[in-house]
Structures are given as C-alpha cells and as structure tokens.
Design a protein around this motif. Structure first.
Motif, mmCIF file in Angstrom:
data_model
loop_
_atom_site.group_PDB
_atom_site.id
_atom_site.type_symbol
_atom_site.label_atom_id
_atom_site.label_comp_id
_atom_site.label_asym_id
_atom_site.label_seq_id
_atom_site.Cartn_x
_atom_site.Cartn_y
_atom_site.Cartn_z
ATOM 1 N N UNK A 151 0.846 -1.194 0.000
ATOM 2 C CA UNK A 151 0.000 0.000 0.000
ATOM 3 C C UNK A 151 0.881 1.243 0.000
ATOM 4 N N UNK A 152 0.545 2.179 -0.870
ATOM 5 C CA UNK A 152 1.302 3.433 -0.954
ATOM 6 C C UNK A 152 0.321 4.605 -0.930
ATOM 7 N N UNK A 153 0.829 5.766 -0.529
ATOM 8 C CA UNK A 153 0.008 6.973 -0.484
ATOM 9 C C UNK A 153 -0.042 7.611 -1.866
ATOM 10 N N UNK A 154 -1.221 8.081 -2.259
ATOM 11 C CA UNK A 154 -1.361 8.721 -3.568
ATOM 12 C C UNK A 154 -2.779 8.587 -4.081
ATOM 13 N N UNK A 155 -2.909 7.886 -5.184
ATOM 14 C CA UNK A 155 -4.199 7.563 -5.819
ATOM 15 C C UNK A 155 -5.024 8.848 -6.010
ATOM 16 N N UNK B 14 -11.484 -3.765 -2.205
ATOM 17 C CA UNK B 14 -11.711 -3.715 -0.770
ATOM 18 C C UNK B 14 -11.600 -2.282 -0.252
ATOM 19 N N UNK B 15 -10.501 -1.621 -0.615
ATOM 20 C CA UNK B 15 -10.265 -0.270 -0.089
ATOM 21 C C UNK B 15 -11.338 0.708 -0.546
ATOM 22 N N UNK B 16 -11.773 0.585 -1.794
ATOM 23 C CA UNK B 16 -12.754 1.526 -2.324
ATOM 24 C C UNK B 16 -14.058 1.500 -1.539
ATOM 25 N N UNK B 17 -14.368 0.331 -0.953
ATOM 26 C CA UNK B 17 -15.608 0.248 -0.164
ATOM 27 C C UNK B 17 -15.576 1.159 1.047
ATOM 28 N N UNK B 18 -14.367 1.534 1.490
ATOM 29 C CA UNK B 18 -14.250 2.399 2.664
ATOM 30 C C UNK B 18 -14.558 3.851 2.325
ATOM 31 N N UNK B 19 -14.634 4.162 1.026
ATOM 32 C CA UNK B 19 -14.971 5.518 0.610
ATOM 33 C C UNK B 19 -14.100 6.559 1.294
ATOM 34 N N UNK B 20 -14.747 7.552 1.941
ATOM 35 C CA UNK B 20 -13.975 8.647 2.536
ATOM 36 C C UNK B 20 -13.394 8.331 3.908
ATOM 37 N N UNK B 21 -13.412 7.064 4.309
ATOM 38 C CA UNK B 21 -12.925 6.707 5.640
ATOM 39 C C UNK B 21 -11.464 6.284 5.613
ATOM 40 N N UNK B 22 -10.723 6.666 6.675
ATOM 41 C CA UNK B 22 -9.401 6.099 6.889
ATOM 42 C C UNK B 22 -9.576 4.621 7.170
ATOM 43 N N UNK B 23 -8.655 3.722 6.868
ATOM 44 C CA UNK B 23 -7.336 4.029 6.314
ATOM 45 C C UNK B 23 -7.258 4.038 4.786
ATOM 46 N N UNK B 24 -8.415 4.117 4.080
ATOM 47 C CA UNK B 24 -8.315 4.305 2.623
ATOM 48 C C UNK B 24 -7.895 5.758 2.389
ATOM 49 N N UNK C 190 -4.566 11.592 -2.049
ATOM 50 C CA UNK C 190 -5.037 11.579 -0.663
ATOM 51 C C UNK C 190 -5.546 10.223 -0.191
ATOM 52 N N UNK C 191 -5.118 9.154 -0.867
ATOM 53 C CA UNK C 191 -5.609 7.821 -0.503
ATOM 54 C C UNK C 191 -4.501 6.783 -0.545
ATOM 55 N N UNK C 192 -4.616 5.785 0.324
ATOM 56 C CA UNK C 192 -3.754 4.618 0.212
ATOM 57 C C UNK C 192 -4.323 3.665 -0.827
ATOM 58 N N UNK C 193 -3.416 3.089 -1.595
ATOM 59 C CA UNK C 193 -3.826 2.085 -2.569
ATOM 60 C C UNK C 193 -2.656 1.180 -2.895
ATOM 61 N N UNK C 194 -2.944 0.015 -3.495
ATOM 62 C CA UNK C 194 -1.883 -0.936 -3.823
ATOM 63 C C UNK C 194 -1.058 -0.440 -5.015
ATOM 64 N N UNK D 242 -6.564 5.563 -10.563
ATOM 65 C CA UNK D 242 -5.533 4.621 -10.126
ATOM 66 C C UNK D 242 -5.917 3.204 -10.490
ATOM 67 N N UNK D 243 -5.629 2.212 -9.641
ATOM 68 C CA UNK D 243 -4.751 2.376 -8.491
ATOM 69 C C UNK D 243 -3.321 2.734 -8.906
ATOM 70 N N UNK D 244 -2.494 3.187 -7.956
ATOM 71 C CA UNK D 244 -1.121 3.590 -8.283
ATOM 72 C C UNK D 244 -0.403 2.536 -9.130
ATOM 73 N N UNK D 245 0.450 2.992 -10.039
ATOM 74 C CA UNK D 245 1.132 2.084 -10.970
ATOM 75 C C UNK D 245 2.644 2.145 -10.827
#
Ligand code: 13P
Ligand code: 13P
Ligand code: MG
Ligand code: MG
Ligand code: MG
Length: 360
Positions: free
Chosen positions: A257-261, A326-336, A265-269, A285-288
C-alpha cells in the motif's frame, strides 16, 4: 570515462484528466532530445507512466550537470506548449518555476541520476511510478538490498554477502543519514517504515559503488499548494554484486500500500504493469509502477525490455485489483483516505469555520 544515467520526469499535462500522456508530447520530447541532445547525450529513451513523461538519458557529463538539466527543462517547456494548445489537464503542472537556474532540482520535475564505470555487462532497471510519492520505494528497496527472503544473493553471492549502505532523506527537514546494513537494519527500519516522511535516496555497495538512486523531491512542500503527487522514479543496477534482475523485480510481486491515488489523498496498492497498462483510470488509479530493463553498451541504452509485461506479474495485478475493490468500499474513511495531516488538500478549515459556533 564514466557514464552517467539521468532520469528526469514531469507531469506536463494529463490526457485525459490524470490518466496518460498524449502521443504528441512523447513525439515532441523525442524531437527535442534528438535535436538539442546532439553532442551531449550518448543515448535516450522517452516513455511515460500514467500522466508523467520520463526522459531516460545517458551521457558523460556527470550528475547535476547544468547542460543536461537544461536540456530536460527545455524539453518539458516545449511539450508544455503542445499541452496548452491541446488544453491537456494541468498543462505544465510540475514546472513550478518560470526560469531555469542551473539545476532542475527544486523546480518540480523528479530527478534520479548516477555516475559509474560501465561494467563488462551492465543490466539495469528504471522503475517509474504514478499516483504515489517517493517513500513508495522504501519497502521494495529494503527487500531488494537487505532482505534475504527476497534476495537470496545476500546469502549465497560472495559479492553481495557483506550487505549495502542506505542513504535516507528526511524530506521534511531536508537532511540525510547513511545506514550500513545488515549491521544497522533495525535502525534503518525505524525510518523506512515512516515512508510519508523518510525516503531512500540511494543505495551503495560497501565499497561505495552506486547500486540504486531514486527521485525524492516533495513537490507540495516546494510549491506550498497541491500540485499532484511526485510520482517517483528509481534506477537499480543489477547482477554481479548487485541484486539479480529477478531479485530487483520480486518485491513488486506482492503489491504494497502506498500513499497517492485519487487527489493524492488515498492509500492504494502499487500495481506492477506493462508500459501499455500504465494508464491509471479507476478512481485515478490504483497507483502504478512500470519497469524498463536495459543493457548498457558503450553508453547506449540497449532496450527497453518491458519487465512487468511478463505473465509472472499477472497474479500481482489481480491481487492489486482485489485490494483496490476492498479499499474503495471504505470511501472517505481512513485508512483508505489518508490521515488529515497527510492529505494533499482538505476542506477541514472551511467546514470548521462554518461550524465553530455549534461545537460546545
Ligand atoms: P541462466 O542459467 O538462465 O543464465 O540463469 C542464471 C541465473 O543466475 C538466474 O538468476
Ligand atoms: P498526478 O500527480 O499523477 O497528476 O495525480 C494527481 C491527482 O490528483 C490524481 O487524482
Ligand atoms: Mg497529473
Ligand atoms: Mg502523475
Ligand atoms: Mg504528479
């Protein structure tokens, strides 16, 4: 004489949005490097990852050379003209300054360069990432150069067995420190684990040979406003005392997981992809990450070989997509979504101002 490999990159306008680079920009970059690089460059390759144009150049002028940096700057300026005509998104986005002053560092574009004696065979890999930040290389560099479960060469290759030195940059304080590994592994990890602040700038053999170098500028700190993510590059020399090509690629088989996307402002693979697959579109994304392999021959870039195009990275891509679901389901919530203090911009001050009388 020694050869210098210089990679300089910038986002000079996205096509469409922050997804990719328009072919006319690639054409223009090739044209400028061909014309203005005569007598200056040994060789060059222009490529892109997502919306970032990457200039991969070899020359004999050493690192931090004003002529080479100016060549890159002029190339980006020239491309920006086209980006403006086509009204590409964020034309000139990463060019934070109006005039060139001798060194491209601190002006927006990312720079990774190293000077070395070309070996009898000189395989190297240029990694390029989009929708993330320089700290994204911390985990893979740790694995490549310090983790025997990734790099068996650390155990069984007499030329690697003594370990490597990591130069780590504190991107907030702009200070650096060198850790000698394996002796100082645990100290090193205290910092590498905090990849928002600390980033590996370079790795050296114990005898001081450059093994890897990354771009570590923090554009938003320079600009003082949101200008997208830094989208870093990384150069790794391989084989004969350095990680084998496959050892350098292996960390990316398990996306971290890296910061960006989206909006930086989001963590993503971090998903390893072929050059063709480097068009981040889902939620921007997700980040490439792409990996171009070269064999240097008398300063010429023999290649590229598109390393992540290989079928052996299909499962990593699949896994990254599952992580993204999985992460996208968290929407505006941390830790996404990133913690407040790490987001590239926020509405918090305005919302706070509006609601301040209602807090009791
Ligand atoms: P080859 O026998 O294919 O050259 O492989 C050598 C090697 O060491 C691979 O890591
Ligand atoms: P870039 O840094 O790649 O331009 O990304 C910016 C962004 O906000 C993506 O949503
Ligand atoms: Mg962009
Ligand atoms: Mg980008
Ligand atoms: Mg960017």
């Amino acid at each position: 004489s020694k050869i210098t490999l210089t990679v300089i990159k910038a986002d000079i306008g996205g096509y469409v949005g922050h997804c990719s680079v328009h072919p006319e920009l690639i054409e223009e970059a090739n044209r400028v490097l061909e014309e203005n690089g005569k007598g200056l460059l040994e060789d060059y390759v222009v490529t892109h990852v997502g919306d970032d144009v990457n200039l991969i150049m070899t020359h004999r002028k050493g690192v931090d050379n004003p002529e080479i940096h100016k060549l890159a700057w002029d190339t980006f300026l020239s491309c920006t003209q086209i980006a403006k005509r086509l009204k590409l998104y964020g034309a000139g986005q990463d060019l934070l300054s109006d005039s060139f002053s001798g060194n491209i560092k601190g002006m927006g574009p990312g720079v990774a360069e190293m000077e070395f004696e070309e070996r009898p065979s000189e395989p190297l890999i240029v990694f390029m990432a989009d929708k993330t930040e320089p700290g994204a290389w911390n985990l893979p560099l740790y694995k490549m150069f310090a983790d025997p479960f990734n790099t068996i060469g650390l155990v069984i290759d007499p030329k690697m067995h003594q370990g490597f030195k990591f130069e780590v940059l504190d991107t907030m304080e702009n200070k650096k420190i060198v850790f000698s590994c394996p002796e100082e592994l645990y100290d090193l990890l205290v910092f590498l684990g905090a990849s928002n602040r600390y980033a590996v700038k370079a790795v050296y053999s114990k005898s001081g040979e450059p093994a890897a170098v990354s771009s570590t500028q923090r554009m938003n700190l320079m600009a003082g406003r949101y200008v997208g993510k830094d989208d870093p590059v990384l150069v790794v020399r391989c084989q004969s005392g350095f990680p084998a090509v496959g050892e350098a690629l292996e960390p990316f088989a398990n996306p971290h997981l890296v910061a960006g996307w989206m909006r930086g402002s989001h963590f993503g693979p971090l998903m390893p992809v072929s050059c063709k697959g480097a068009t981040p579109s889902r939620f921007d994304g997700p980040p490439r990450v792409t990996a171009l392999g070269f064999q240097l021959a008398g300063g010429k870039l023999v290649g590229p070989q598109d390393m992540f195009a290989d079928v052996s990275f299909d499962r990593a891509r699949q896994k990254a997509l599952e992580m993204a679901d999985y992460l996208r389901q968290l929407g505006p919530f941390e830790p996404h979504r990133l913690p407040l203090d790490e987001m590239e911009y926020t509405t918090l001050p305005q919302v706070m101002e509006k609601l301040k009388d209602r807090f009791e």
